[in-house]
Write a protein that holds these residues in place. Structure first.
Motif, PDB file in Angstrom:
ATOM      1  N   ALA A  19      75.178   2.896  73.331  1.00 17.11           N
ATOM      2  CA  ALA A  19      76.407   3.595  72.934  1.00 17.11           C
ATOM      3  C   ALA A  19      77.422   2.676  72.277  1.00 17.11           C
ATOM      4  CB  ALA A  19      77.030   4.260  74.153  1.00 17.11           C
ATOM      5  N   ASP A  20      77.457   1.426  72.743  1.00 20.85           N
ATOM      6  CA  ASP A  20      78.533   0.544  72.275  1.00 20.85           C
ATOM      7  C   ASP A  20      78.172  -0.209  71.010  1.00 20.85           C
ATOM      8  OD1 ASP A  20      79.953   1.380  74.405  1.00 20.85           O
ATOM      9  OD2 ASP A  20      79.454  -0.324  75.693  1.00 20.85           O
ATOM     10  N   VAL A  21      77.347   0.375  70.239  1.00 22.59           N
ATOM     11  CA  VAL A  21      76.944  -0.286  68.989  1.00 22.59           C
ATOM     12  C   VAL A  21      78.049  -0.111  67.959  1.00 22.59           C
ATOM     13  CG1 VAL A  21      75.263  -0.289  67.127  1.00 22.59           C
ATOM     14  CG2 VAL A  21      74.543   0.149  69.456  1.00 22.59           C
ATOM     15  N   GLU A  22      78.433  -1.187  67.352  1.00 25.79           N
ATOM     16  CA  GLU A  22      79.440  -1.118  66.288  1.00 25.79           C
ATOM     17  C   GLU A  22      78.793  -1.510  64.972  1.00 25.79           C
ATOM     18  OE1 GLU A  22      82.539  -0.119  66.099  1.00 25.79           O
ATOM     19  OE2 GLU A  22      82.583   0.498  68.203  1.00 25.79           O
ATOM     20  N   PRO A  23      78.977  -0.715  63.963  1.00 25.71           N
ATOM     21  CA  PRO A  23      78.445  -1.114  62.650  1.00 25.71           C
ATOM     22  C   PRO A  23      79.221  -2.294  62.093  1.00 25.71           C
ATOM     23  CG  PRO A  23      79.784   0.847  62.456  1.00 25.71           C
ATOM     24  CD  PRO A  23      79.700   0.554  63.916  1.00 25.71           C
ATOM     25  N   ARG A  24      78.654  -2.885  61.086  1.00 22.68           N
ATOM     26  CA  ARG A  24      79.387  -3.971  60.427  1.00 22.68           C
ATOM     27  C   ARG A  24      80.695  -3.418  59.867  1.00 22.68           C
ATOM     28  NH1 ARG A  24      76.958  -6.027  55.816  1.00 22.68           N
ATOM     29  NH2 ARG A  24      75.527  -4.291  55.672  1.00 22.68           N
ATOM     30  N   LEU A  27      82.029   0.065  57.138  1.00 18.26           N
ATOM     31  CA  LEU A  27      80.916   1.011  56.962  1.00 18.26           C
ATOM     32  C   LEU A  27      81.317   2.165  56.036  1.00 18.26           C
ATOM     33  CD1 LEU A  27      78.090   2.126  57.916  1.00 18.26           C
ATOM     34  CD2 LEU A  27      79.355   3.413  59.628  1.00 18.26           C
ATOM     35  N   GLU A  28      82.482   2.712  56.270  1.00 19.56           N
ATOM     36  CA  GLU A  28      82.928   3.865  55.475  1.00 19.56           C
ATOM     37  C   GLU A  28      83.061   3.500  53.993  1.00 19.56           C
ATOM     38  OE1 GLU A  28      84.411   2.755  58.166  1.00 19.56           O
ATOM     39  OE2 GLU A  28      84.220   4.327  59.684  1.00 19.56           O
ATOM     40  N   ARG A  30      81.550   1.084  52.463  1.00 22.88           N
ATOM     41  CA  ARG A  30      80.206   0.850  51.900  1.00 22.88           C
ATOM     42  C   ARG A  30      79.532   2.182  51.587  1.00 22.88           C
ATOM     43  NH1 ARG A  30      79.920  -2.962  55.785  1.00 22.88           N
ATOM     44  NH2 ARG A  30      78.544  -1.771  57.142  1.00 22.88           N
ATOM     45  N   MET A  31      79.688   3.148  52.478  1.00 29.22           N
ATOM     46  CA  MET A  31      79.072   4.457  52.244  1.00 29.22           C
ATOM     47  C   MET A  31      79.636   5.099  50.976  1.00 29.22           C
ATOM     48  SD  MET A  31      76.819   5.163  54.456  1.00 29.22           S
ATOM     49  CE  MET A  31      76.377   3.452  54.674  1.00 29.22           C
ATOM     50  N   LEU A  32      80.960   5.060  50.867  1.00 30.61           N
ATOM     51  CA  LEU A  32      81.601   5.667  49.693  1.00 30.61           C
ATOM     52  C   LEU A  32      81.152   4.978  48.410  1.00 30.61           C
ATOM     53  CD1 LEU A  32      85.183   6.229  51.097  1.00 30.61           C
ATOM     54  CD2 LEU A  32      83.638   7.992  50.279  1.00 30.61           C
TER      55      LEU A  32
END
Lengths: 176, 183
Positions: A19-24, A27-28, A30-32
């Motif tokens: 659960a406590d995984v944090e993306p680099r 992220l947002e 990079r997605m955009l």
């Protein structure tokens, strides 16, 4: 009991790592950026398609509305006034031979007349302008419709009379 | 022509609104989507790829303003894509792998013991059958309530709870057995 508590705690710790995984970071963004990089072609095409579509639609609308916007030519009342109705004497001949003779040609004539009428309707309104005489006649019919009707009626009667005369059996001389 | 311009302006405004909605959806749900994908795949790069794929699909296939519950829809798509990718990456038949994990040498200190235990627990979780593992893992994500987990997995909320409970029970039993083997 103590071991059971420890095991539950270890399980919670293990699950919390899911659960406590944090993306680099970012992220947002990079997605955009990636989606923007992958999407420009379809987006551009859709904009161009929209622009071309609008232009084509406008052109088609203009083409469609153009005949309706042009002033309609004056109706050709000349023919309706001049042409007499077909006399009945022509349709019913007394002579049997004449009836036989006139049977086929008349039907052909009717068909041709119908075809001509249809062809005229397809071409209506006629693109050719009226001649000066036709214009004067049309003006006369419009200005004096009663006189025009009288003239037409007189001409029709004369025409019918002529046709009756012509339809009479030819007088055979006694010498012949 | 003025009517055409009005239609074009409306279309452009709708597209811009859609883009704004889409950007807002990315900013709101990207982290959740990433975590769901990561919970299945356990790999950062793969999870990020799935996250991107989710939003790409949303952009291509759906008019985002028509999605009733964006969060549930994206969670579901993320989970499906991650599971699909996980199945391709991992051939079937590894479900009982954790039972066959050879007992490791006793670690000298506590840190090593913790690391070993954590690795084994992760293997145990991965070895759970999917119908038990998915409810358990998704339930641990703070972004998803049991009700939303039920919507993602297309099962009832009661089923989510019972499966998660059953999964924990299995993990507990296997961990206990492993520890007894190590003694």
């Amino acid at each position: 009991m103590r071991e059971r508590q420890d095991i539950d705690q270890w399980l919670d710790e293990a699950l919390s790592r899911y659960a406590d995984v944090e993306p680099r970071p970012g992220l947002e963004s990079r997605m955009l950026a990636r989606l923007a990089a992958q999407q420009p072609a379809p987006r551009t095409i859709s904009w161009w398609a929209l622009a071309f579509g609008m232009a084509a639609l406008a052109g088609l609308l203009l083409l469609w509305l153009r005949p309706a916007l042009q002033p309609a030519p004056a109706p050709s009342t000349l023919w309706t006034a001049q042409l007499p109705p077909v006399p009945l004497s022509l349709q019913h001949t007394t002579s049997p031979t004449a009836a036989v003779r006139s049977e086929r040609p008349r039907s052909v004539r009717v068909d041709l007349a119908r075809q001509n009428a249809e062809a005229k309707q397809e071409r209506f309104p006629s693109p050719s302008p009226l001649t000066e005489q036709e214009k004067m006649l049309a003006r006369f019919v419009e200005d004096f419709p009663q006189k025009a009707a009288l003239v037409a009626q007189t001409q029709t009667e004369l025409y019918q009379q002529d046709q009756k005369e012509m339809a009479r059996p030819w007088p055979v001389k006694e010498n012949d | 022509m003025s009517a055409d311009l009005v239609v074009a302006e409306k279309a452009i405004a709708a597209m811009q609104e859609e883009e704004n909605l889409f950007e807002a959806a990315i900013r709101t749900h990207a982290r959740m989507v990433y975590r769901i994908a990561h919970s299945v795949l356990r790999d950062a790069a793969e999870a990020e790829d799935v996250t991107q794929e989710v939003f790409l699909r949303t952009l291509r296939q759906k008019n985002i303003s028509r999605i009733r519950d964006q969060k549930a829809w994206m969670a579901r798509v993320a989970w499906r894509l991650a599971v699909e990718r996980h199945r391709k990456a991992r051939p079937s038949g590894l479900a009982g792998e954790a039972d066959q994990v050879p007992s490791r040498e006793r670690a000298a200190d506590e840190i090593l013991w913790q690391q070993e235990r954590a690795a084994f627990l992760e293997q145990l979780i991965e070895a759970l059958p999917d119908p038990l593992r998915h409810p358990l893992v998704l339930w641990t994500l703070e972004e998803l309530s049991p009700r939303e987990v039920a919507a993602v997995l297309d099962i009832s909320e009661a089923a989510v709870r019972s499966r998660a409970f059953r999964a924990r029970q299995i993990l507990r039993e296997r961990l206990t057995a492993w520890m007894e083997r190590r003694r």
